[in-house]
Design a protein around this motif. Structure first.
Motif, mmCIF file in Angstrom:
data_model
loop_
_atom_site.group_PDB
_atom_site.id
_atom_site.type_symbol
_atom_site.label_atom_id
_atom_site.label_comp_id
_atom_site.label_asym_id
_atom_site.label_seq_id
_atom_site.Cartn_x
_atom_site.Cartn_y
_atom_site.Cartn_z
ATOM 1 N N GLY A 157 0.795 -1.226 0.000
ATOM 2 C CA GLY A 157 0.000 0.000 0.000
ATOM 3 C C GLY A 157 0.827 1.275 0.000
ATOM 4 O O GLY A 157 0.534 2.228 0.716
ATOM 5 N N LYS A 158 1.834 1.304 -0.849
ATOM 6 C CA LYS A 158 2.688 2.488 -0.923
ATOM 7 C C LYS A 158 1.933 3.683 -1.508
ATOM 8 O O LYS A 158 2.159 4.821 -1.111
ATOM 9 C CB LYS A 158 3.926 2.176 -1.784
ATOM 10 C CG LYS A 158 4.850 1.161 -1.125
ATOM 11 C CD LYS A 158 6.099 0.909 -1.950
ATOM 12 C CE LYS A 158 5.869 0.013 -3.156
ATOM 13 N NZ LYS A 158 5.681 -1.401 -2.820
ATOM 14 N N THR A 159 1.008 3.384 -2.427
ATOM 15 C CA THR A 159 0.303 4.487 -3.081
ATOM 16 C C THR A 159 -0.490 5.322 -2.087
ATOM 17 O O THR A 159 -0.520 6.552 -2.170
ATOM 18 C CB THR A 159 -0.641 3.944 -4.172
ATOM 19 O OG1 THR A 159 0.021 2.890 -4.852
ATOM 20 C CG2 THR A 159 -1.006 5.024 -5.160
ATOM 21 N N ALA A 160 -1.131 4.649 -1.142
ATOM 22 C CA ALA A 160 -1.932 5.384 -0.159
ATOM 23 C C ALA A 160 -1.038 6.302 0.681
ATOM 24 O O ALA A 160 -1.450 7.399 1.066
ATOM 25 C CB ALA A 160 -2.682 4.402 0.733
ATOM 26 N N THR B 258 8.704 10.056 -6.674
ATOM 27 C CA THR B 258 8.959 9.141 -7.787
ATOM 28 C C THR B 258 8.608 7.732 -7.355
ATOM 29 O O THR B 258 8.984 7.285 -6.279
ATOM 30 C CB THR B 258 10.420 9.183 -8.267
ATOM 31 O OG1 THR B 258 11.281 9.083 -7.141
ATOM 32 C CG2 THR B 258 10.720 10.472 -8.997
ATOM 33 N N ASP B 259 7.858 7.070 -8.216
ATOM 34 C CA ASP B 259 7.443 5.699 -7.927
ATOM 35 C C ASP B 259 8.396 4.743 -8.629
ATOM 36 O O ASP B 259 8.869 5.036 -9.715
ATOM 37 C CB ASP B 259 6.012 5.486 -8.450
ATOM 38 C CG ASP B 259 5.431 4.152 -7.980
ATOM 39 O OD1 ASP B 259 6.021 3.534 -7.059
ATOM 40 O OD2 ASP B 259 4.390 3.742 -8.514
ATOM 41 N N GLU B 260 8.625 3.599 -8.022
ATOM 42 C CA GLU B 260 9.456 2.560 -8.633
ATOM 43 C C GLU B 260 10.811 3.146 -9.009
ATOM 44 O O GLU B 260 11.262 3.067 -10.131
ATOM 45 C CB GLU B 260 8.778 1.962 -9.875
ATOM 46 C CG GLU B 260 7.259 1.874 -9.819
ATOM 47 C CD GLU B 260 6.737 0.895 -8.775
ATOM 48 O OE1 GLU B 260 7.581 0.216 -8.122
ATOM 49 O OE2 GLU B 260 5.522 0.810 -8.589
ATOM 50 N N GLN B 261 11.430 3.731 -8.043
ATOM 51 C CA GLN B 261 12.596 4.581 -8.256
ATOM 52 C C GLN B 261 13.711 3.961 -9.079
ATOM 53 O O GLN B 261 14.301 4.624 -9.907
ATOM 54 C CB GLN B 261 13.126 5.024 -6.903
ATOM 55 C CG GLN B 261 14.608 5.321 -6.825
ATOM 56 C CD GLN B 261 14.983 6.570 -7.573
ATOM 57 O OE1 GLN B 261 14.140 7.372 -7.911
ATOM 58 N NE2 GLN B 261 16.262 6.707 -7.864
ATOM 59 N N VAL C 17 5.419 -4.005 -13.015
ATOM 60 C CA VAL C 17 5.378 -3.194 -11.810
ATOM 61 C C VAL C 17 4.061 -2.473 -11.617
ATOM 62 O O VAL C 17 3.464 -1.981 -12.567
ATOM 63 C CB VAL C 17 6.499 -2.129 -11.787
ATOM 64 C CG1 VAL C 17 7.826 -2.772 -11.517
ATOM 65 C CG2 VAL C 17 6.516 -1.366 -13.077
ATOM 66 N N GLY C 18 3.637 -2.459 -10.391
ATOM 67 C CA GLY C 18 2.642 -1.492 -9.984
ATOM 68 C C GLY C 18 1.191 -1.713 -10.325
ATOM 69 O O GLY C 18 0.325 -1.215 -9.637
ATOM 70 N N VAL C 19 0.898 -2.439 -11.407
ATOM 71 C CA VAL C 19 -0.497 -2.521 -11.827
ATOM 72 C C VAL C 19 -1.374 -3.135 -10.742
ATOM 73 O O VAL C 19 -0.993 -4.092 -10.090
ATOM 74 C CB VAL C 19 -0.611 -3.333 -13.133
ATOM 75 C CG1 VAL C 19 -2.055 -3.637 -13.452
ATOM 76 C CG2 VAL C 19 0.032 -2.565 -14.270
HETATM 77 MG MG MG Z 1 2.877 0.453 -6.423
#
Ligand code: MG
Ligand code: ADP
Length: 680
Positions: free
Chosen positions: A288-291, A383-386, A537-539
């Motif tokens: 839950g990094k997005t939150a 930045t996401d997924e650095q 990643v990420g989806v």
């Molecule tokens: Mg993510």
């Protein structure tokens, strides 16, 4: 040795302007650089083998006399072959040279020679093709350097030999004596001399050990200095008020303890002190990094700062845009999506709104760092997924604000040592807790004989209203044995899955088309998404419950873990099925790690152990200076150098003491090359 870095290579014999230009290509400007240009490997001519004892499949040196030489023969395509029979007193071997007819003269009268190459056994016969050859008096171990056109390794070897002769009698060692003693390391003098010209094979190991230690130590010191040297400034964007609770009330779920902690750490960083936040958020897939990012954006925006959120792909950027907008817009936070495929007219509007401050949050891809983007008051950069971004890209976005707060989200759990090294200038928050109700993703390894049955399993879940991913590696690459995603999807239409709605996603598609396929999958209009690793990643599609991976052996463990992380995001039981026909023990053991554990940190550890961090992060995307010997393959060495670096810095944080001058010099040198980040 320091002064040799000021002596140009043209000071050496046989190196004029032209040659010097070639050396430049290899990154060698000075004699010092040349001494620090290490061989890639060695040819050991020091102990010639008997033919029958030669190393299997590996090049080695064999000593023989020439028994019979055939005249050079012309064959197809204008090639010449020179064949001869040599003998070591026991066995015979056929040696073949290509396009070197002139060697005939050399061997015509027989005599003893050394041949360096791979001995192939062919029934009772031995043969060696295209060996290097030399007279018997060329004993010794010879360095092989990474070369470039016009500058063969032989010439570099000669130049290195000259450079060694220029070394002072007593060389200063950058590593203090007591550290050398403690870690059982040889002196720099020995290491430099012997890395180029080892007298025995053990010398190479000793020299390498010392030089990798030095390299990693210097790297750690440099990263620590970056962190210590972080600029303090009076123009920090301070958070007046913390709106975290208001944000949490907007969430459809209760944040985990780890999420609350991470948000609090960020808010703390942004509310006090005289330096901007500089924080890495690490967490396993689905933690839950997005939150966390959204919470921080929320407080920042409500305090009047503009936020920029950069993701590595358009798919991710639009996904983040959708979920953040849904959460934030009802509180009046104005958001926009800026990617390469946004229409020019729309882009213009966004640029204008960012400049006047009418937008609070912009989410996007690299498009965010394009020149036209200017901010009114950029206060927070995420930045996401650095590790997909280089240091330079991160810096470019940061440069669009005045000391903005920085938050980096890492997709891959990284062991602490390495995280500190790579992101050494960042503080660390770890999301070590998954949202409640997550079930373990059951993981299976099967071979293609079971594929049809596995399809049946997919079918059953699809009939229950669930969705699946099927990952097949590569499209448009020339590896013939692997089916491309297109063909694969076509084939599925002839199996038990023929009635399912199948979507296709691959790297060659236009971003817009990718987005629309992803949106369809998200909305449940597609049952099976056949894809290359663009979904890696990420989806986030919680209704997807099966991840089916073809040719699983082709992926690294961390990549597999990322892929698996696409399922198990909702409350339904999820599965990961890996298909591989590779029977090698190593491969099966590696893949079995996936079946045994769902813990990303453990998988990352294992992956690092197996592949080394160089491969782990892909080619140079971590933004670290390039290492020459260490290659960061040795976690134990990383740990040891970290301990040593900590000790040195505790005693002398700025490396000002006399005994640390050498280390200071080497740190500057390493980071000067890396560019981007500057040490002060
Ligand atoms: Mg993510
Ligand atoms: P990642 O850390 O892999 O980026 P995401 O931020 O994509 O993870 O979150 C994964 C999923 O979990 C999303 O669907 C998100 O809405 C959900 N989620 C996040 N935090 C919680 C929570 N505390 N409770 C329940 N679900 C959550």
């Amino acid at each position: 040795m320091a002064s040799l870095f000021k002596t140009p290579v043209t000071a050496l014999d046989k190196i004029g302007k032209k040659k010097a230009a070639l050396y430049e290509k290899l990154g060698i400007h000075s004699v010092g650089d040349l001494l620090r240009y290490y061989p890639r490997t060695y040819e050991d001519w020091s102990q010639p083998y008997k033919i029958a004892d030669s190393l299997e499949g590996m090049p080695c040196c064999v000593g023989c006399y020439v028994e019979r030489v055939h005249s050079p023969a012309r064959i197809r395509g204008g090639m010449t072959l020179l064949k001869m029979i040599v003998c070591d007193g026991m066995d015979h071997m056929t040696v073949t040279f290509f396009n070197q007819p002139y060697l005939y003269e050399r061997f015509a009268d027989g005599g003893d020679f050394l041949f360096y190459g791979i001995v192939k056994r062919n029934g009772r016969f031995y043969e060696m093709n295209a060996p290097s050859v030399s007279d018997v008096d060329k004993a010794g171990i010879h360095p092989i350097y990474p070369q470039t056109a016009g500058l063969p390794t032989k010439q570099i070897e000669e130049a290195a030999a000259q450079a060694i002769r220029m070394l002072p009698e007593r060389m200063n060692d950058p590593i203090p004596m007591e550290i050398l003693a403690q870690y059982d390391l040889c002196s720099l003098d020995f290491a430099i001399r012997r890395i180029h010209f080892p007298e025995k094979p053990e010398d190479i190991e000793l020299a390498r050990k010392r030089l990798s230690f030095e390299e990693l130590l210097v790297l750690q010191l440099g990263m620590a200095k970056l962190k210590g040297g972080r600029q303090t400034t009076s123009s920090v964007h301070l958070l007046g008020e913390d709106f975290t609770q208001a944000f949490f009330a907007l969430l459809p779920f209760e944040p985990t303890g780890a999420q609350k902690r991470a948000v609090a750490e960020c808010i703390h960083d942004m509310s006090c002190g005289n330096a901007p936040m500089n924080r890495l958020i690490q967490g396993d897939v689905g933690s839950g990094k997005t939150a966390v990012a959204a919470a921080v954006c929320y407080s920042a925006a409500r305090n009047g700062m503009q936020c920029a959120f950069m993701a590595p792909t358009e798919i991710l950027a639009s996904q983040h845009y959708r979920s953040l907008t849904e959460l934030l817009e009802k509180s009046g936070i104005r958001t926009a999506l800026l990617t390469g495929s946004v229409k020019p007219s729309e882009k213009k509007k966004i640029y204008a709104a960012l400049e006047t401050g009418e937008l609070d949050l912009v989410i996007g891809t690299h498009a965010l760092i394009s020149e036209q983007v200017t901010f009114h008051n950029l206060g927070l950069v995420i930045t996401d997924e650095q590790h997909r971004f280089g240091v330079a890209q991160r810096s470019a976005l940061i440069a669009k604000g005045t000391s903005p707060h920085i938050m980096v989200m890492s997709a891959t759990p990284i062991p602490r040592t390495l995280a500190l090294l790579i992101f050494g200038d960042l503080d660390l928050s770890v999301l070590d807790e998954l949202p409640p109700g997550r079930q373990k993703v059951d993981t299976f390894l099967i071979d293609s004989a079971k594929r049809e049955r596995a399809y049946g399993f997919l079918k059953k879940h699809i009939n229950d209203g669930q969705q699946c991913y099927i990952v097949c590696p590569l499209v448009g690459q020339s590896e013939m044995e692997l089916e491309s995603a297109e063909e694969y999807a076509e084939k599925l239409r002839t199996t038990v899955l023929r009635d399912c709605r199948i979507g296709l996603l691959h790297g060659k598609m236009k971003p817009k088309d990718k987005d629309s396929v992803m949106a369809d999958f998200s909305a449940g209009a597609i049952d099976i998404l056949v894809s290359t690793t663009v979904i890696e990643v990420g989806v986030d599609v919680p209704n997807a419950t099966i991840m089916f991976i073809e040719n699983a052996e082709r992926f690294g463990l961390s990549q597999l873990h990322q892929l698996r992380g696409r399922v198990g995001r909702g409350s339904q039981k999820s599965y990961c099925i890996m298909v591989s026909d590779n029977q090698s023990d190593v491969t099966r053991q590696r893949l079995m790690v996936m079946c045994r554990t769902n813990d990303g940190f453990r998988i990352a550890d294992e992956d690092l152990r197996l592949r080394g961090p160089g491969d782990f992060f892909g080619s140079r995307q971590h933004g670290l200076p390039e290492l020459k010997v260490a290659g960061m393959s040795d976690m134990e060495m990383l740990d040891r150098t970290q301990a040593a670096a900590e000790r040195i810095l505790r005693d002398d944080p700025m490396l000002m003491k006399k005994e640390h001058r050498g280390l200071q010099f080497e740190t500057q040198r390493l980071f000067a090359k890396a560019g981007g980040e500057q040490l002060q």
